[in-house]
Design an enzyme around this catalytic site. Structure first.
Site, PDB file in Angstrom:
ATOM      1  N   ARG A   8      12.251  -6.182   5.244  1.00 27.54           N
ATOM      2  CA  ARG A   8      12.072  -4.751   5.021  1.00 27.54           C
ATOM      3  C   ARG A   8      13.050  -3.918   5.860  1.00 27.54           C
ATOM      4  O   ARG A   8      13.275  -4.187   7.030  1.00 27.54           O
ATOM      5  CB  ARG A   8      10.636  -4.392   5.391  1.00 27.54           C
ATOM      6  CG  ARG A   8      10.231  -3.013   4.987  1.00 27.54           C
ATOM      7  CD  ARG A   8       8.757  -2.941   4.795  1.00 27.54           C
ATOM      8  NE  ARG A   8       8.044  -2.833   6.059  1.00 27.54           N
ATOM      9  CZ  ARG A   8       6.740  -2.550   6.137  1.00 27.54           C
ATOM     10  NH1 ARG A   8       6.032  -2.389   5.034  1.00 27.54           N
ATOM     11  NH2 ARG A   8       6.159  -2.469   7.293  1.00 27.54           N
TER      12      ARG A   8
ATOM     13  N   ARG B  48       0.758  -8.375  13.885  1.00 27.59           N
ATOM     14  CA  ARG B  48       0.137  -7.423  12.954  1.00 27.59           C
ATOM     15  C   ARG B  48      -0.738  -8.147  11.934  1.00 27.59           C
ATOM     16  O   ARG B  48      -1.813  -7.680  11.584  1.00 27.59           O
ATOM     17  CB  ARG B  48       1.223  -6.611  12.232  1.00 27.59           C
ATOM     18  CG  ARG B  48       1.816  -5.531  13.131  1.00 27.59           C
ATOM     19  CD  ARG B  48       3.148  -5.044  12.617  1.00 27.59           C
ATOM     20  NE  ARG B  48       3.103  -4.491  11.295  1.00 27.59           N
ATOM     21  CZ  ARG B  48       4.131  -4.505  10.430  1.00 27.59           C
ATOM     22  NH1 ARG B  48       5.270  -5.054  10.780  1.00 27.59           N
ATOM     23  NH2 ARG B  48       4.005  -3.975   9.253  1.00 27.59           N
TER      24      ARG B  48
ATOM     25  N   ARG C  31      -9.081   0.644   9.309  1.00 25.89           N
ATOM     26  CA  ARG C  31      -8.589  -0.697   9.636  1.00 25.89           C
ATOM     27  C   ARG C  31      -9.525  -1.458  10.546  1.00 25.89           C
ATOM     28  O   ARG C  31      -9.258  -2.625  10.836  1.00 25.89           O
ATOM     29  CB  ARG C  31      -7.268  -0.533  10.379  1.00 25.89           C
ATOM     30  CG  ARG C  31      -6.043  -0.926   9.614  1.00 25.89           C
ATOM     31  CD  ARG C  31      -4.859  -0.387  10.399  1.00 25.89           C
ATOM     32  NE  ARG C  31      -3.715  -1.215  10.296  1.00 25.89           N
ATOM     33  CZ  ARG C  31      -2.594  -0.847   9.670  1.00 25.89           C
ATOM     34  NH1 ARG C  31      -2.515   0.299   9.043  1.00 25.89           N
ATOM     35  NH2 ARG C  31      -1.565  -1.632   9.671  1.00 25.89           N
TER      36      ARG C  31
ATOM     37  N   ARG D 236      12.337  -1.584  11.255  1.00 27.69           N
ATOM     38  CA  ARG D 236      11.312  -0.963  12.086  1.00 27.69           C
ATOM     39  C   ARG D 236      11.051  -1.850  13.292  1.00 27.69           C
ATOM     40  O   ARG D 236      11.066  -3.073  13.175  1.00 27.69           O
ATOM     41  CB  ARG D 236      10.023  -0.833  11.259  1.00 27.69           C
ATOM     42  CG  ARG D 236       9.623   0.585  11.000  1.00 27.69           C
ATOM     43  CD  ARG D 236       8.542   0.678   9.986  1.00 27.69           C
ATOM     44  NE  ARG D 236       7.318  -0.033  10.369  1.00 27.69           N
ATOM     45  CZ  ARG D 236       6.221  -0.053   9.608  1.00 27.69           C
ATOM     46  NH1 ARG D 236       6.213   0.553   8.446  1.00 27.69           N
ATOM     47  NH2 ARG D 236       5.160  -0.705   9.999  1.00 27.69           N
TER      48      ARG D 236
ATOM     49  N   LYS E 219       0.834  -1.219   0.000  1.00 26.67           N
ATOM     50  CA  LYS E 219       0.000   0.000   0.000  1.00 26.67           C
ATOM     51  C   LYS E 219       0.861   1.258   0.000  1.00 26.67           C
ATOM     52  O   LYS E 219       0.592   2.200  -0.736  1.00 26.67           O
ATOM     53  CB  LYS E 219      -0.898   0.057   1.254  1.00 26.67           C
ATOM     54  CG  LYS E 219      -1.808  -1.122   1.436  1.00 26.67           C
ATOM     55  CD  LYS E 219      -2.707  -0.934   2.651  1.00 26.67           C
ATOM     56  CE  LYS E 219      -1.985  -0.823   3.980  1.00 26.67           C
ATOM     57  NZ  LYS E 219      -1.362  -2.077   4.457  1.00 26.67           N
TER      58      LYS E 219
HETATM   59  P1  ADP Z   1       1.567  -1.948   8.128  1.00 26.52           P
HETATM   60  O1  ADP Z   1       0.408  -1.693   7.214  1.00 26.52           O
HETATM   61  O2  ADP Z   1       2.738  -2.550   7.431  1.00 26.52           O
HETATM   62  O3  ADP Z   1       1.185  -2.685   9.390  1.00 26.52           O
HETATM   63  P2  ADP Z   1       1.521   0.806   9.096  1.00 26.52           P
HETATM   64  O4  ADP Z   1       2.648   1.767   9.055  1.00 26.52           O
HETATM   65  O5  ADP Z   1       0.302   1.105   8.301  1.00 26.52           O
HETATM   66  O6  ADP Z   1       2.165  -0.579   8.664  1.00 26.52           O
HETATM   67  O7  ADP Z   1       1.048   0.589  10.618  1.00 26.52           O
HETATM   68  C1  ADP Z   1       1.959   0.354  11.651  1.00 26.52           C
HETATM   69  C2  ADP Z   1       1.231   0.348  12.993  1.00 26.52           C
HETATM   70  O8  ADP Z   1       0.630   1.619  13.217  1.00 26.52           O
HETATM   71  C3  ADP Z   1       0.081  -0.648  13.128  1.00 26.52           C
HETATM   72  O9  ADP Z   1       0.528  -1.936  13.501  1.00 26.52           O
HETATM   73  C4  ADP Z   1      -0.748   0.012  14.232  1.00 26.52           C
HETATM   74  O10 ADP Z   1      -0.182  -0.186  15.508  1.00 26.52           O
HETATM   75  C5  ADP Z   1      -0.622   1.488  13.888  1.00 26.52           C
HETATM   76  N1  ADP Z   1      -1.686   1.935  12.968  1.00 26.52           N
HETATM   77  C6  ADP Z   1      -1.523   2.429  11.709  1.00 26.52           C
HETATM   78  N2  ADP Z   1      -2.704   2.733  11.156  1.00 26.52           N
HETATM   79  C7  ADP Z   1      -3.640   2.426  12.083  1.00 26.52           C
HETATM   80  C8  ADP Z   1      -5.061   2.489  12.112  1.00 26.52           C
HETATM   81  N3  ADP Z   1      -5.763   2.935  11.048  1.00 26.52           N
HETATM   82  N4  ADP Z   1      -5.696   2.076  13.232  1.00 26.52           N
HETATM   83  C9  ADP Z   1      -5.024   1.634  14.300  1.00 26.52           C
HETATM   84  N5  ADP Z   1      -3.693   1.523  14.343  1.00 26.52           N
HETATM   85  C10 ADP Z   1      -2.998   1.924  13.247  1.00 26.52           C
END
Ligand code: ADP
Length: 227
Positions: free
Chosen positions: A128, A172, A90, A161, A15
């Protein structure tokens, strides 16, 4: 017309990469809730302190916190003509919040679900590496930097990360399965504009062509785009 694009998919489905390419085509901001939350953690402010341990464990940050963050961001002038959401919504509470926000403004969104094989996702996430300064993503196997461990763009040392450690990755992915994947059915049943793209094995630029095609396609309703 406001271009509202929601990129949806599992962690590691690409994404962020697609959003980065797409923003140059559409000339609208790329809004990543993950990046915004990490920015608060880096800044060491109250919000950052509040969310750091949740993010580090691979769990989701509270809906009210994320909804507020996105709403404030969407109110910025640069998002007036459109935006690309990456990593939001999400959960069903977030999806309802966003749909209410969009409907209240008469904005019709396009949700694009990037489908990628589970094994490919795990390999991508474990390999990554990210530049802590400019955010560029690399993969030690599929897209390594020119010099090992160093960002091509600014020479910064690349980092793993915190939440890309294996146990956290599994958490996750579990969060995605239980909280996020059901949204596909939600979008479908609610008659939102949902497109599903088989993205496994596609080069980012080829995938971008497909994504652009569905964004430009005028017809409403549910459609499936095969790779
Ligand atoms: P990925 O999609 O690879 O998990 P992101 O950078 O989108 O990576 O998200 C990393 C973390 O940030 C998630 O595991 C969560 O803890 C938090 N996060 C990001 N977006 C949201 C969201 N929309 N709702 C809740 N937590 C979020």
């Amino acid at each position: 017309m406001t271009q509202a694009v929601v990129l949806f998919g599992s962690p590691g489905s690409g994404k962020g990469t697609q959003a980065g390419l797409l923003k140059n085509c559409l000339r609208v901001p790329h809004i990543s809730t993950g990046d915004m939350l990490r920015e608060h953690i880096r800044a060491g402010n109250a919000l950052g302190v509040k969310v750091a341990s949740t993010m580090g464990s691979g769990a989701l940050v509270r809906d009210d916190v994320v909804n507020r963050l996105v709403e404030d961001r969407l109110a910025q002038p640069d998002a007036r003509d459109g935006f690309i959401l990456d990593g939001y919504p999400r959960t069903s509470a977030q999806a309802l919040h966003l749909c209410g926000w969009l409907d209240g403004r008469g904005i019709r969104e396009v949700v694009i679900h990037l489908i990628v094989d589970y094994n490919v996702i795990v390999a991508r996430l474990t390999g990554r590496r990210q530049c802590p300064r400019c955010g560029t993503l690399y993969n030690i196997v599929s897209s390594p930097p020119r010099v090992e461990g160093v960002c091509d763009l600014d020479g910064e040392t690349l980092v793993l990360r915190d939440d890309d450690r294996e146990s956290v990755i599994l958490q996750r992915l579990a969060e995605y399965e239980s909280q996020s994947r059901p949204l596909i059915e939600f979008f479908r049943k609610a008659g939102r504009r949902l497109y599903e793209i088989e993205a496994t094995g596609q080069a980012p630029e080829a995938l971008l062509q497909q994504v652009c095609r569905v964004i430009r396609s005028p017809e409403a309703g549910v459609a499936a785009e095969q790779g």
